[in-house]
Write a protein that holds these residues in place. Structure first.
Motif, PDB file in Angstrom:
ATOM      1  N   SER A 161       0.842  -1.198   0.000  1.00 10.98           N
ATOM      2  CA  SER A 161       0.000   0.000   0.000  1.00 10.98           C
ATOM      3  C   SER A 161       0.869   1.237   0.000  1.00 10.98           C
ATOM      4  O   SER A 161       2.000   1.234   0.510  1.00 10.98           O
ATOM      5  CB  SER A 161      -0.927   0.015   1.222  1.00 10.98           C
ATOM      6  OG  SER A 161      -0.192   0.272   2.399  1.00 10.98           O
ATOM      7  N   SER A 162       0.334   2.271  -0.584  1.00 11.23           N
ATOM      8  CA  SER A 162       0.984   3.576  -0.587  1.00 11.23           C
ATOM      9  C   SER A 162      -0.056   4.596  -0.169  1.00 11.23           C
ATOM     10  O   SER A 162      -1.121   4.689  -0.789  1.00 11.23           O
ATOM     11  CB  SER A 162       1.533   3.899  -1.984  1.00 11.23           C
ATOM     12  OG  SER A 162       2.103   5.193  -2.004  1.00 11.23           O
ATOM     13  N   SER A 163       0.255   5.358   0.906  1.00  7.73           N
ATOM     14  CA  SER A 163      -0.730   6.277   1.476  1.00  7.73           C
ATOM     15  C   SER A 163      -0.163   7.680   1.584  1.00  7.73           C
ATOM     16  O   SER A 163       1.028   7.865   1.884  1.00  7.73           O
ATOM     17  CB  SER A 163      -1.175   5.803   2.866  1.00  7.73           C
ATOM     18  OG  SER A 163      -1.697   4.498   2.800  1.00  7.73           O
ATOM     19  N   ASP A 164      -1.005   8.648   1.328  1.00  8.20           N
ATOM     20  CA  ASP A 164      -0.682  10.066   1.529  1.00  8.20           C
ATOM     21  C   ASP A 164      -1.674  10.625   2.531  1.00  8.20           C
ATOM     22  O   ASP A 164      -2.880  10.601   2.286  1.00  8.20           O
ATOM     23  CB  ASP A 164      -0.762  10.841   0.212  1.00  8.20           C
ATOM     24  CG  ASP A 164       0.297  10.372  -0.783  1.00  8.20           C
ATOM     25  OD1 ASP A 164       1.446  10.183  -0.367  1.00  8.20           O
ATOM     26  OD2 ASP A 164      -0.047  10.173  -1.965  1.00  8.20           O
ATOM     27  N   VAL A 165      -1.146  11.135   3.647  1.00  7.70           N
ATOM     28  CA  VAL A 165      -1.993  11.651   4.722  1.00  7.70           C
ATOM     29  C   VAL A 165      -1.568  13.064   5.074  1.00  7.70           C
ATOM     30  O   VAL A 165      -0.377  13.348   5.238  1.00  7.70           O
ATOM     31  CB  VAL A 165      -1.900  10.763   5.983  1.00  7.70           C
ATOM     32  CG1 VAL A 165      -2.862  11.275   7.051  1.00  7.70           C
ATOM     33  CG2 VAL A 165      -2.200   9.311   5.646  1.00  7.70           C
ATOM     34  N   HIS A 166      -2.541  13.963   5.187  1.00  8.03           N
ATOM     35  CA  HIS A 166      -2.251  15.328   5.637  1.00  8.03           C
ATOM     36  C   HIS A 166      -2.446  15.369   7.149  1.00  8.03           C
ATOM     37  O   HIS A 166      -3.565  15.205   7.642  1.00  8.03           O
ATOM     38  CB  HIS A 166      -3.184  16.329   4.961  1.00  8.03           C
ATOM     39  CG  HIS A 166      -2.715  17.743   5.099  1.00  8.03           C
ATOM     40  ND1 HIS A 166      -2.757  18.420   6.289  1.00  8.03           N
ATOM     41  CD2 HIS A 166      -2.174  18.594   4.182  1.00  8.03           C
ATOM     42  CE1 HIS A 166      -2.277  19.641   6.129  1.00  8.03           C
ATOM     43  NE2 HIS A 166      -1.908  19.771   4.839  1.00  8.03           N
ATOM     44  N   PRO A 167      -1.346  15.575   7.913  1.00 13.05           N
ATOM     45  CA  PRO A 167      -1.455  15.539   9.372  1.00 13.05           C
ATOM     46  C   PRO A 167      -2.396  16.588   9.946  1.00 13.05           C
ATOM     47  O   PRO A 167      -3.017  16.371  10.986  1.00 13.05           O
ATOM     48  CB  PRO A 167      -0.014  15.787   9.841  1.00 13.05           C
ATOM     49  CG  PRO A 167       0.839  15.428   8.673  1.00 13.05           C
ATOM     50  CD  PRO A 167       0.034  15.796   7.474  1.00 13.05           C
ATOM     51  N   GLY A 168      -2.505  17.720   9.265  1.00  9.49           N
ATOM     52  CA  GLY A 168      -3.337  18.797   9.797  1.00  9.49           C
ATOM     53  C   GLY A 168      -4.818  18.551   9.600  1.00  9.49           C
ATOM     54  O   GLY A 168      -5.607  18.592  10.547  1.00  9.49           O
ATOM     55  N   THR A 169      -5.209  18.246   8.360  1.00 11.83           N
ATOM     56  CA  THR A 169      -6.634  18.075   8.052  1.00 11.83           C
ATOM     57  C   THR A 169      -7.120  16.646   8.269  1.00 11.83           C
ATOM     58  O   THR A 169      -8.310  16.410   8.456  1.00 11.83           O
ATOM     59  CB  THR A 169      -6.904  18.475   6.594  1.00 11.83           C
ATOM     60  OG1 THR A 169      -6.174  17.590   5.727  1.00 11.83           O
ATOM     61  CG2 THR A 169      -6.467  19.913   6.336  1.00 11.83           C
TER      62      THR A 169
ATOM     63  N   ILE B  90      -8.452   1.749  -4.006  1.00 11.47           N
ATOM     64  CA  ILE B  90      -8.103   3.128  -3.653  1.00 11.47           C
ATOM     65  C   ILE B  90      -9.086   3.621  -2.605  1.00 11.47           C
ATOM     66  O   ILE B  90     -10.307   3.588  -2.820  1.00 11.47           O
ATOM     67  CB  ILE B  90      -8.134   4.039  -4.895  1.00 11.47           C
ATOM     68  CG1 ILE B  90      -7.133   3.535  -5.946  1.00 11.47           C
ATOM     69  CG2 ILE B  90      -7.812   5.479  -4.505  1.00 11.47           C
ATOM     70  CD1 ILE B  90      -7.221   4.264  -7.269  1.00 11.47           C
ATOM     71  N   LEU B  91      -8.546   4.053  -1.473  1.00 12.13           N
ATOM     72  CA  LEU B  91      -9.356   4.588  -0.382  1.00 12.13           C
ATOM     73  C   LEU B  91      -9.114   6.086  -0.283  1.00 12.13           C
ATOM     74  O   LEU B  91      -7.964   6.536  -0.222  1.00 12.13           O
ATOM     75  CB  LEU B  91      -8.994   3.915   0.947  1.00 12.13           C
ATOM     76  CG  LEU B  91      -9.032   2.381   0.976  1.00 12.13           C
ATOM     77  CD1 LEU B  91      -8.573   1.862   2.325  1.00 12.13           C
ATOM     78  CD2 LEU B  91     -10.426   1.885   0.669  1.00 12.13           C
TER      79      LEU B  91
ATOM     80  N   ASP C 139      -7.017  14.412   5.920  1.00  6.40           N
ATOM     81  CA  ASP C 139      -7.376  13.853   4.615  1.00  6.40           C
ATOM     82  C   ASP C 139      -6.316  12.853   4.170  1.00  6.40           C
ATOM     83  O   ASP C 139      -5.113  13.065   4.377  1.00  6.40           O
ATOM     84  CB  ASP C 139      -7.498  14.963   3.574  1.00  6.40           C
ATOM     85  CG  ASP C 139      -8.675  15.877   3.851  1.00  6.40           C
ATOM     86  OD1 ASP C 139      -9.596  15.439   4.560  1.00  6.40           O
ATOM     87  OD2 ASP C 139      -8.655  17.034   3.384  1.00  6.40           O
ATOM     88  N   PHE C 140      -6.775  11.771   3.550  1.00  7.35           N
ATOM     89  CA  PHE C 140      -5.820  10.758   3.114  1.00  7.35           C
ATOM     90  C   PHE C 140      -6.287  10.107   1.821  1.00  7.35           C
ATOM     91  O   PHE C 140      -7.475  10.096   1.488  1.00  7.35           O
ATOM     92  CB  PHE C 140      -5.628   9.679   4.187  1.00  7.35           C
ATOM     93  CG  PHE C 140      -6.811   8.762   4.339  1.00  7.35           C
ATOM     94  CD1 PHE C 140      -6.930   7.603   3.586  1.00  7.35           C
ATOM     95  CD2 PHE C 140      -7.827   9.066   5.235  1.00  7.35           C
ATOM     96  CE1 PHE C 140      -8.021   6.760   3.729  1.00  7.35           C
ATOM     97  CE2 PHE C 140      -8.927   8.229   5.383  1.00  7.35           C
ATOM     98  CZ  PHE C 140      -9.022   7.064   4.624  1.00  7.35           C
ATOM     99  N   THR C 141      -5.309   9.567   1.114  1.00  4.99           N
ATOM    100  CA  THR C 141      -5.540   8.720  -0.056  1.00  4.99           C
ATOM    101  C   THR C 141      -4.614   7.526   0.068  1.00  4.99           C
ATOM    102  O   THR C 141      -3.413   7.688   0.295  1.00  4.99           O
ATOM    103  CB  THR C 141      -5.259   9.461  -1.371  1.00  4.99           C
ATOM    104  OG1 THR C 141      -6.122  10.591  -1.462  1.00  4.99           O
ATOM    105  CG2 THR C 141      -5.501   8.556  -2.566  1.00  4.99           C
ATOM    106  N   SER C 142      -5.187   6.350  -0.069  1.00  2.00           N
ATOM    107  CA  SER C 142      -4.388   5.135   0.086  1.00  2.00           C
ATOM    108  C   SER C 142      -4.688   4.181  -1.057  1.00  2.00           C
ATOM    109  O   SER C 142      -5.846   3.967  -1.420  1.00  2.00           O
ATOM    110  CB  SER C 142      -4.712   4.465   1.425  1.00  2.00           C
ATOM    111  OG  SER C 142      -3.939   3.295   1.597  1.00  2.00           O
ATOM    112  N   THR C 143      -3.620   3.659  -1.629  1.00  3.29           N
ATOM    113  CA  THR C 143      -3.748   2.667  -2.700  1.00  3.29           C
ATOM    114  C   THR C 143      -3.219   1.333  -2.195  1.00  3.29           C
ATOM    115  O   THR C 143      -2.056   1.231  -1.785  1.00  3.29           O
ATOM    116  CB  THR C 143      -2.963   3.096  -3.950  1.00  3.29           C
ATOM    117  OG1 THR C 143      -3.460   4.362  -4.401  1.00  3.29           O
ATOM    118  CG2 THR C 143      -3.125   2.065  -5.060  1.00  3.29           C
TER     119      THR C 143
END
Length: 742
Positions: free
Chosen positions: A203-211, A250-251, A213-217
């Protein structure tokens, strides 16, 4: 002064040596303290192979760490190496900073036994430690900078004691470049691991620590389903689960509202297969492919781009109690478990129905394309006490644009029936109102002998051969069913084997309904109210067909007339005019038609019965008395009924019998019944002679009707035809319906 300097010098050196010695020994002291007091600190006994600290780089390194189970013997978790690099100067600004966190060879052993896990005591220990009173002062913002976070060669072992099975996750890798409490850009996290020898997940995930919001594949490659058989067996009575899963999911969402996460991607399952406890395959497919456009669970919205099944297979077994699928997936148990008591059954059903309707209308679904290719269904039932097996193969289903808010949806399907018959179907319906639908079906070359078990059980007849062609055009409008059904049966023959649940004269009906080509064609219209809970559509169709059969056997003249394109009245019979004994041209024409029917309709048995004996005698008495009355009274007519009745009573010698009985008395006294018998025999001879002159080999029987035939009383004098099969011993015809007066 010199001595003081020496003292200061040696003191400084000693202090330096002491500090250095403390710094050298500190990791060992910390290690030993942690080991000796681990149960008080962590709740479990631990062991550390080596602890190092580089004071110049602020790097702490731990080797060969182990945490034991509660029994202090078995290892719960361990790792080979832990490296932590701190950034001390940033702590001065109240920022927790790590520029490296590296964990090598982490192994975690999880054991489940019923509802208990081997880490329950750790959870309880930490929960008790965190149960102190909270500080009422507002917390400061937690500031952190975490860089180069990595986990290498991790392993997780999950053992379920109840089913004695272990799932192994190996080569677990995690990499997170950076996480900052106030960063403007997303943090990236990559995870990869092996499911034992049965596939890999990454899996590869991008997470914004402040908001948040995330996208994970998430990618699944070559994941084998067989290791999960025992876990699936907890919910289904199966012996084997097989297949290979490849997918990319994709999440997209926010970590603070996980239920609102959107799911998309695709799933491809290769050669899925399930076997029951008898080790027989009941569900399989060459492949199942699904494209998820968007699954929004929180909004009850499900959008699928493509759903396709290649060579799917289903084995369905039905009996009088349940079916194999209900038993395998334990749906029978759920149904029995949901059975409520008498009191609970008094719940407001209207409210429940309203809630269900609301739920169904709020859910949105969409399938861009649904496809089934080369499907197969093996059907078996034991409803008759004998296994009935039937195979549907080469099943093709194709449908586009299946939307829950569409005004109309069309689904087309074709299949092969028991390796020969062909079925084509087009089904249309309004998904927002199922009281509006259409069903168009065409069945060709259906082998009727396939239904022998049913026909024998229900009708007492075995179908020897025959092909059926069936065409049905059904429309449901506002719940009102209108179905036009055309049935064409070619080369059918049946045998009466006695018995049968219902007394249906099937053989007689088949014989009567055959046309000159040996075919049977029926139009069966069906009407009904689908909203009426007492209306069973299939029972309605069955009742209509059954009525058609009985109508045919009860009144065989209509199908026989159609067979030779004759007027049904010509096959019913004809009247005679006493005292005339001559056959009229019209009588002869009718007899010619019956001879033609006998020659063309194989197996036809014809009886021509003289009926109306009582009426004939009554006519003869009236003729006899009328002549005497007119002769003795010197009148031209018997319009004076009162005088005529008086004359009759004088002949009888009494007026107590009434006119009708008096006439019968006159008949007996004057011997007119003998005259009537002679007339009847003459007419029978005339008809029989004509038939023999036209067709010497005719088998038509001309005779006087039986005494029990009520037409002797009700009908006018004449001949009535009766038609039947020649082999009465095999299947007796039902009593024919009374014909109209000739």
């Amino acid at each position: 002064m010199a001595s003081k300097r020496k003292i200061l010098k040696y003191t400084g050196i000693g202090l330096l040596v002491l500090v250095v010695l403390i710094l050298i020994l500190l990791p060992t002291l910390i290690k030993n303290y942690a080991i000796n007091n681990s149960k008080e600190l962590l709740g479990r006994q631990i062991d550390i192979g080596k602890l190092k600290f580089n004071y110049f780089t602020s790097t702490a390194t731990v080797y060969d760490f182990k945490m034991f189970e509660a029994n202090d013997t078995d290892v719960f978790t361990s790792f080979d190496t832990l490296i932590v690099n701190t950034v001390p100067y940033k702590y001065l600004a109240n920022i927790k900073a790590l520029d490296r966190f590296y964990l090598q060879g982490l192994t975690v052993n999880v054991i489940k036994n019923g509802e208990a896990y081997n880490f329950d005591d750790l959870v309880a220990f930490q929960t008790a430690a965190d149960s102190t009173a909270e500080d009422s002062e507002p917390e400061e913002v937690f500031k952190y900078i975490l860089e180069d976070l990595a986990l290498k060669d991790g392993a997780f072992n999950y053992y379920d004691a109840q089913i004695e099975d272990t799932i192994e996750i190996r080569d677990f890798d995690l990499a997170i470049p950076v996480i900052i409490w106030d960063q403007e850009h997303d943090s990236n996290a990559d995870i990869t691991f092996q499911m034992g020898d049965y596939g890999s997940i990454s899996s590869s995930s991008d997470v914004h620590p402040g908001t948040g919001d995330f996208t994970s594949t998430i990618q699944v490659e070559g994941l084998q389903l067989k290791p999960f058989t025992k876990y699936a067996a907890e919910y289904a009575e199966i012996n084997s689960l097989e297949g290979t899963v490849n997918s990319e999911i994709i999440l997209t969402g926010n970590i603070n509202t996980p239920l609102k996460t959107l799911v998309s991607g695709d799933v491809n399952v290769l050669q899925p297969l399930m076997k029951d406890l008898n080790n027989e395959t009941f569900l399989s497919s060459e492949s199942i492919f699904c494209v998820l456009e968007e699954i929004n669970y929180s909004s009850d919205s499900y959008r699928i781009g493509e759903l396709s099944f290649e060579q799917p297979y289903l084995k369905f077994e039905l009996d009088s109690v349940s079916n194999n699928l209900f038993r395998i997936f334990k749906l029978d148990e759920e149904a029995s478990g949901d059975t409520s008591t008498e009191g609970a059954a008094t719940t407001d059903t209207t409210a429940v129905a309203t809630a269900e309707a609301s739920d169904s209308t709020s859910m949105y679904y969409a399938i861009q394309n649904l496809r089934v290719n080369q499907g197969k269904l093996d059907y078996t039932d034991n409803l008759t006490g004998e296994p009935f097996d039937y195979a549907l193969s080469q099943i093709e289903i194709d449908a586009d644009s299946i939307y829950s808010d569409s005004e109309w949806i069309n689904i087309a399907s074709t299949m092969l029936l028991n390796e020969r018959g062909k079925l084509k179907a087009e089904i249309g319906y309004n998904p927002m109102d199922l009281n509006h639908a259409s069903i168009d079906i065409a069945i060709e070359e259906f082998v009727l002998s396939d239904l022998n078990i049913y026909s024998s059980y229900y009708t007492g007849h075995s179908i020897l051969n025959g092909d059926m062609f069936y065409f049905s055009d059904t429309k449901i409008t506002a719940g009102q069913l209108e179905s036009e059904n055309n049935l064409l049966i070619k080369n059918v023959s049946v045998e009466n084997i006695k018995g049968g649940l219902f007394a249906i004269p099937l053989k007689l009906a088949v014989w009567l309904l055959k046309d000159k080509n040996g075919d049977i064609e029926l139009d069966i219209p069906v009407r009904g109210d689908m909203d009426d809970p007492e209306v069973d559509t299939w029972a309605l169709i069955g009742a209509t067909l059954k009525k058609k059969i009985f109508d045919t056997t009860d009144n065989p003249i209509l199908p026989l007339a159609r067979f030779i394109d004759a007027d049904p009245d010509d096959l019913k019979g004809f009247a005679v005019q006493y005292p005339d004994t001559t056959l009229t041209d019209d009588n002869k024409r009718q007899l010619d038609i019956i001879l033609d029917l006998e020659s063309q309709k194989e197996g036809l048995s014809v009886e021509i019965n003289f009926v109306g004996v009582d009426s004939l005698q009554s006519l003869m008495v009236q003729s006899y008395l009328s002549e005497r009355f007119l002769s003795e009274s010197k009148k031209d007519s018997i319009e004076d009924r009162e005088a005529f009745e008086k004359f009759v009573f004088q002949e009888v010698g009494s007026d107590s019998l009434g006119l009708e009985k008096s006439l019968s008395q006159v008949s007996a006294n004057q011997g007119l019944d003998v005259v009537a018998e002679e007339y009847i025999n003459t007419m029978i001879s005339k008809v029989d002679s004509y038939l023999m002159s036209k067709q010497p080999a005719t088998g038509i029987v001309v005779q006087k009707a039986k005494v029990s035939d009520k037409d002797n009383v009700e009908a006018a004098p004449g001949f009535k035809m009766q038609y039947n099969l020649k082999d009465k011993d095999e299947e007796a015809a039902p009593e024919p319906a009374p014909s109209e007066d000739p």
